[in-house]
Design a protein around this motif. Structure first.
Motif, PDB file in Angstrom:
ATOM      1  N   HIS A  61       0.869  -1.177   0.000  1.00 22.16           N
ATOM      2  CA  HIS A  61       0.000   0.000   0.000  1.00 22.16           C
ATOM      3  C   HIS A  61       0.903   1.224   0.000  1.00 22.16           C
ATOM      4  N   ALA A  62       0.893   1.986  -1.067  1.00 22.64           N
ATOM      5  CA  ALA A  62       1.813   3.116  -1.140  1.00 22.64           C
ATOM      6  C   ALA A  62       1.283   4.187  -2.075  1.00 22.64           C
ATOM      7  N   ASP A  63       1.880   5.376  -1.940  1.00 20.35           N
ATOM      8  CA  ASP A  63       1.576   6.456  -2.868  1.00 20.35           C
ATOM      9  C   ASP A  63       2.487   6.268  -4.075  1.00 20.35           C
ATOM     10  N   GLN A  64       1.906   5.900  -5.201  1.00 17.32           N
ATOM     11  CA  GLN A  64       2.711   5.504  -6.363  1.00 17.32           C
ATOM     12  C   GLN A  64       3.613   6.620  -6.857  1.00 17.32           C
ATOM     13  N   THR A  65       3.052   7.832  -6.990  1.00 22.20           N
ATOM     14  CA  THR A  65       3.852   8.937  -7.534  1.00 22.20           C
ATOM     15  C   THR A  65       5.066   9.203  -6.657  1.00 22.20           C
ATOM     16  N   LEU A  66       4.839   9.153  -5.334  1.00 26.52           N
ATOM     17  CA  LEU A  66       5.964   9.423  -4.428  1.00 26.52           C
ATOM     18  C   LEU A  66       7.007   8.321  -4.497  1.00 26.52           C
ATOM     19  N   LEU A  67       6.538   7.061  -4.591  1.00 26.17           N
ATOM     20  CA  LEU A  67       7.515   5.968  -4.649  1.00 26.17           C
ATOM     21  C   LEU A  67       8.300   5.994  -5.956  1.00 26.17           C
ATOM     22  N   VAL A  68       7.631   6.338  -7.048  1.00 28.89           N
ATOM     23  CA  VAL A  68       8.345   6.470  -8.334  1.00 28.89           C
ATOM     24  C   VAL A  68       9.408   7.545  -8.175  1.00 28.89           C
ATOM     25  N   GLN A  69       9.058   8.631  -7.459  1.00 27.38           N
ATOM     26  CA  GLN A  69      10.010   9.710  -7.257  1.00 27.38           C
ATOM     27  C   GLN A  69      11.229   9.229  -6.470  1.00 27.38           C
ATOM     28  N   VAL A  70      10.981   8.353  -5.475  1.00 25.65           N
ATOM     29  CA  VAL A  70      12.097   7.809  -4.680  1.00 25.65           C
ATOM     30  C   VAL A  70      13.033   7.013  -5.591  1.00 25.65           C
ATOM     31  N   ILE A  71      12.429   6.123  -6.391  1.00 22.72           N
ATOM     32  CA  ILE A  71      13.263   5.268  -7.257  1.00 22.72           C
ATOM     33  C   ILE A  71      14.002   6.127  -8.292  1.00 22.72           C
ATOM     34  N   VAL A  72      13.289   7.115  -8.872  1.00 21.69           N
ATOM     35  CA  VAL A  72      13.922   7.997  -9.864  1.00 21.69           C
ATOM     36  C   VAL A  72      15.103   8.732  -9.222  1.00 21.69           C
ATOM     37  N   ASN A  73      14.927   9.233  -7.989  1.00 23.53           N
ATOM     38  CA  ASN A  73      16.012   9.944  -7.292  1.00 23.53           C
ATOM     39  C   ASN A  73      17.233   9.043  -7.139  1.00 23.53           C
ATOM     40  N   LEU A  74      16.991   7.791  -6.741  1.00 19.62           N
ATOM     41  CA  LEU A  74      18.117   6.871  -6.529  1.00 19.62           C
ATOM     42  C   LEU A  74      18.809   6.555  -7.854  1.00 19.62           C
ATOM     43  N   ARG A 100      14.070   9.662   2.057  1.00 19.39           N
ATOM     44  CA  ARG A 100      13.899   9.152   3.421  1.00 19.39           C
ATOM     45  C   ARG A 100      12.520   9.525   3.974  1.00 19.39           C
ATOM     46  N   SER A 101      12.088  10.799   3.770  1.00 20.12           N
ATOM     47  CA  SER A 101      10.768  11.207   4.266  1.00 20.12           C
ATOM     48  C   SER A 101       9.685  10.306   3.696  1.00 20.12           C
ATOM     49  N   VAL A 102       9.752  10.066   2.378  1.00 18.42           N
ATOM     50  CA  VAL A 102       8.693   9.283   1.727  1.00 18.42           C
ATOM     51  C   VAL A 102       8.710   7.841   2.225  1.00 18.42           C
ATOM     52  N   VAL A 103       9.913   7.244   2.248  1.00 21.06           N
ATOM     53  CA  VAL A 103      10.005   5.829   2.659  1.00 21.06           C
ATOM     54  C   VAL A 103       9.526   5.669   4.110  1.00 21.06           C
ATOM     55  N   GLU A 104       9.971   6.555   4.965  1.00 22.28           N
ATOM     56  CA  GLU A 104       9.567   6.437   6.380  1.00 22.28           C
ATOM     57  C   GLU A 104       8.082   6.707   6.556  1.00 22.28           C
ATOM     58  N   ALA A 105       7.540   7.617   5.736  1.00 18.86           N
ATOM     59  CA  ALA A 105       6.098   7.873   5.810  1.00 18.86           C
ATOM     60  C   ALA A 105       5.307   6.624   5.413  1.00 18.86           C
ATOM     61  N   HIS A 106       5.933   5.729   4.651  1.00 19.24           N
ATOM     62  CA  HIS A 106       5.266   4.485   4.258  1.00 19.24           C
ATOM     63  C   HIS A 106       5.614   3.334   5.201  1.00 19.24           C
ATOM     64  N   GLY A 107       6.337   3.627   6.274  1.00 16.20           N
ATOM     65  CA  GLY A 107       6.664   2.594   7.254  1.00 16.20           C
ATOM     66  C   GLY A 107       7.900   1.801   6.898  1.00 16.20           C
ATOM     67  N   GLY A 108       8.742   2.322   6.010  1.00 16.48           N
ATOM     68  CA  GLY A 108       9.954   1.601   5.630  1.00 16.48           C
ATOM     69  C   GLY A 108      11.218   2.289   6.127  1.00 16.48           C
ATOM     70  N   ARG A 109      12.363   1.760   5.710  1.00 11.11           N
ATOM     71  CA  ARG A 109      13.665   2.326   6.092  1.00 11.11           C
ATOM     72  C   ARG A 109      14.514   2.443   4.836  1.00 11.11           C
ATOM     73  N   ILE A 110      15.424   3.395   4.843  1.00 10.08           N
ATOM     74  CA  ILE A 110      16.328   3.524   3.699  1.00 10.08           C
ATOM     75  C   ILE A 110      17.760   3.568   4.233  1.00 10.08           C
ATOM     76  N   ALA A 111      18.698   2.928   3.498  1.00 12.01           N
ATOM     77  CA  ALA A 111      20.096   2.912   3.944  1.00 12.01           C
ATOM     78  C   ALA A 111      20.986   2.755   2.716  1.00 12.01           C
ATOM     79  N   HIS A 112      22.278   2.776   2.941  1.00  6.84           N
ATOM     80  CA  HIS A 112      23.193   2.579   1.814  1.00  6.84           C
ATOM     81  C   HIS A 112      24.416   1.802   2.302  1.00  6.84           C
ATOM     82  N   ARG A 113      25.143   1.239   1.338  1.00  8.84           N
ATOM     83  CA  ARG A 113      26.402   0.533   1.678  1.00  8.84           C
ATOM     84  C   ARG A 113      27.340   0.642   0.494  1.00  8.84           C
TER      85      ARG A 113
END
Ligand code: ADP
Length: 490
Positions: free
Chosen positions: A377-390, A459-472
């Motif tokens: 369950h997610a806001d599609q436009t915002l999640l697309v924006q997250v993936i596009v940013n990455l 990070r704001s979007v992912v956390e607003a959806h109950g997730g976490r973001i990190a990098h390595r």
């Protein structure tokens, strides 16, 4: 304690007791008359009724009003009366019995005087302690007889507050000088006040009121208390709360300022977020536009290519519009509007949006999507924006890489029942040393044209959806950004 004279409406017995209390001489005179009366009645009845016990009444009166000495004086006089008259009228079989009764009676009278005196002293001391406490209070305290409207008691603070002796004023005049209105709600002009509490449990009501002349605020507490002679009278306490009021006002002002600053910060956030997010489709539009112009300027031009470029141009413009409204909504409500969606589909959509850029930068893309749809369950436009940013960051990171290392991989997976993972890896320059902590901080950037908002928005979007973001960091160079999302339970 400063008290006024008793009001006229007191019952006559209570008024007499109080008047005698104020005049010990008169009380002593009355006690002597009573002693003579008891002796006379005792003598007249031939001592058959043993009235000697009634001497206790004048002894009590003298002790209570005049103290121990007055009490002992009446004891001695009463005993003499008894000794002289009773001794002559009723001779005992032996003198011993006569004196024995006399001594026993005297001892009982004296003990009575001492006990009464002790009781009187205890009450006086308790009264003094109570008065001392009231006198030392910063609050103005006074007691009003509601029937006669007379001030029965007032402490020094009240005198200081009104600049006059309150006991010389009536309750109405005192209310007028205080300028705080009354508890019945008939506040005088220019007086503001708020009832802040009333409790039948405590019997006291509280209200805040402002003196229009001085501008000072007071807390007025009013209640009924038992007074002498078992009457109930009105006690009022007035405390200056101007300092607390000012502190409260300052606090409120401070809160308002913070709120204002917060709003300004939000406005700035909206502006910079929009600028950042819309920049990418605008650049794409400009690119397609250039391509169209080049094709039209060429001697031969394939009409279909122009139409395709213009369609893509239109898609990017529509996307920019959607971003503007979604980002604005998100920042305003700070909450996404979720719908059931497949993360694999969103990854494909994001890659399609950056297709030209990926091609222009000769980046090889390896996509490894989970075989089954990854529903969340997610806001599609915002999640697309997250993936596009990455993806955009990965493209930027490989800007200076040799062609062989221009490799980007996108992976989606469901490592646990309730968990979806999306990761974007590149073989670029990697995260610059010492900046790991700041990557997700708004406005942090190492790029000359960067705005430093992409990762903080992610990070704001992912956390607003109950997730976490990190990098390595990747062992073969470059880095991987990955985020999780809760999977749809059904
Ligand atoms: P911007 O892209 O505008 O700089 P971001 O918040 O997206 O803002 O990124 C912040 C910084 O994080 C970048 O300037 C860069 O230094 C670093 N960064 C982000 N992604 C990568 C990546 N894939 N490889 C290397 N550095 C990265």
């Amino acid at each position: 304690m400063r008290e006024s004279t008793p009001p006229q409406s007191l019952p006559w017995t209570a008024a007499l007791v109080r008047r005698l209390g104020d005049s010990p001489g008169a009380a002593l005179g009355l006690a002597l008359i009573l002693v003579a009366l008891v002796a006379t009645v005792d003598y007249a009845t031939g001592y058959e009724l043993r009235f000697a016990v009634l001497y206790l009444a004048p002894i009590a009166l003298a002790t209570w009003t005049g103290g121990r000495s007055a009490g002992i004086l009446i004891v001695v006089i009463a005993s003499l009366f008894w000794l002289l008259s009773f001794g002559s009228a009723h001779p005992y079989s032996g003198d011993f019995f006569f004196y024995w009764e006399g001594i026993a009676m005297l001892a009982v009278y004296l003990a009575f005087v001492l006990l009464l005196e002790r009781l009187r002293l205890s009450l006086t001391r308790a009264d003094q302690r109570f008065s001392q406490v009231l006198e030392e209070l910063d609050s103005a305290v006074f007691v009003v007889d509601e029937d006669s409207r007379q001030i029965l008691y007032a402490n020094q603070s009240l005198a200081r507050l009104i600049g006059a002796d309150p006991l010389t004023l009536g309750a109405g005049e005192l209310d007028r000088r205080l300028g705080l209105g009354t508890d019945d709600g008939d506040g005088s002009p220019g007086v503001g006040g708020d009832a802040i509490g009333a409790g039948p449990e405590s019997g006291f009501t509280s209200r805040e009121a402002r003196n229009a002349e001085s501008g000072r605020w007071y807390l007025v507490r009013t209640g009924l208390i038992p007074w002498k002679s078992n009457r109930h009278v009105k006690l009022q306490m007035i405390t200056d709360i101007s300092v607390q009021k000012r502190a409260q006002a300052l606090k409120q002002q401070h809160r308002d300022m913070l709120h204002q600053t917060d709003r300004l910060a939000s406005l700035a956030e909206i502006a910079s977020t929009l600028a950042h997010e819309v920049n990418q489709p605008l650049m794409a539009i400009a690119g397609y536009n250039d391509a169209c112009l080049r094709m039209l300027a060429a001697t031969s031009c394939d009409r279909n290519d122009v139409v395709t470029a213009l369609q893509r141009c239109r898609e990017q413009a529509l996307r920019a519009g959607r971003i503007i409204s979604r980002v604005r909504e998100f920042i305003r409500s700070k909450r996404p509007s979720p719908a059931l969606c497949d993360i694999n589909a969103l990854v494909k959509e994001s890659l399609a949006l950056l297709e030209t850029q990926l091609e222009d930068n000769a980046i090889a893309v390896q996509v490894s999507l989970s075989p089954s749809p990854l529903l969340t369950h997610a806001d599609q436009t915002l999640l697309v924006q997250v993936i596009v940013n990455l993806l955009q960051n990965a493209i930027d990171a490989m800007d200076k890489s040799v062609p062989a290392r221009r490799k980007l991989s996108v992976l989606t997976d469901k490592p646990a029942d309730a968990l979806i993972v999306v990761s974007v890896s590149d073989q670029g320059a990697g995260i610059p040393a010492g900046v790991d902590e700041q990557l997700f901080t708004p406005l942090f950037t190492t790029k000359p044209q960067g705005m430093g908002l992409g990762l903080s928005i992610c990070r704001s979007v992912v956390e607003a959806h109950g997730g976490r973001i990190a990098h390595r960091a990747n062992p073969e160079g470059g880095c991987t950004f990955h985020f999780t999302l809760p999977a749809d339970a059904n």
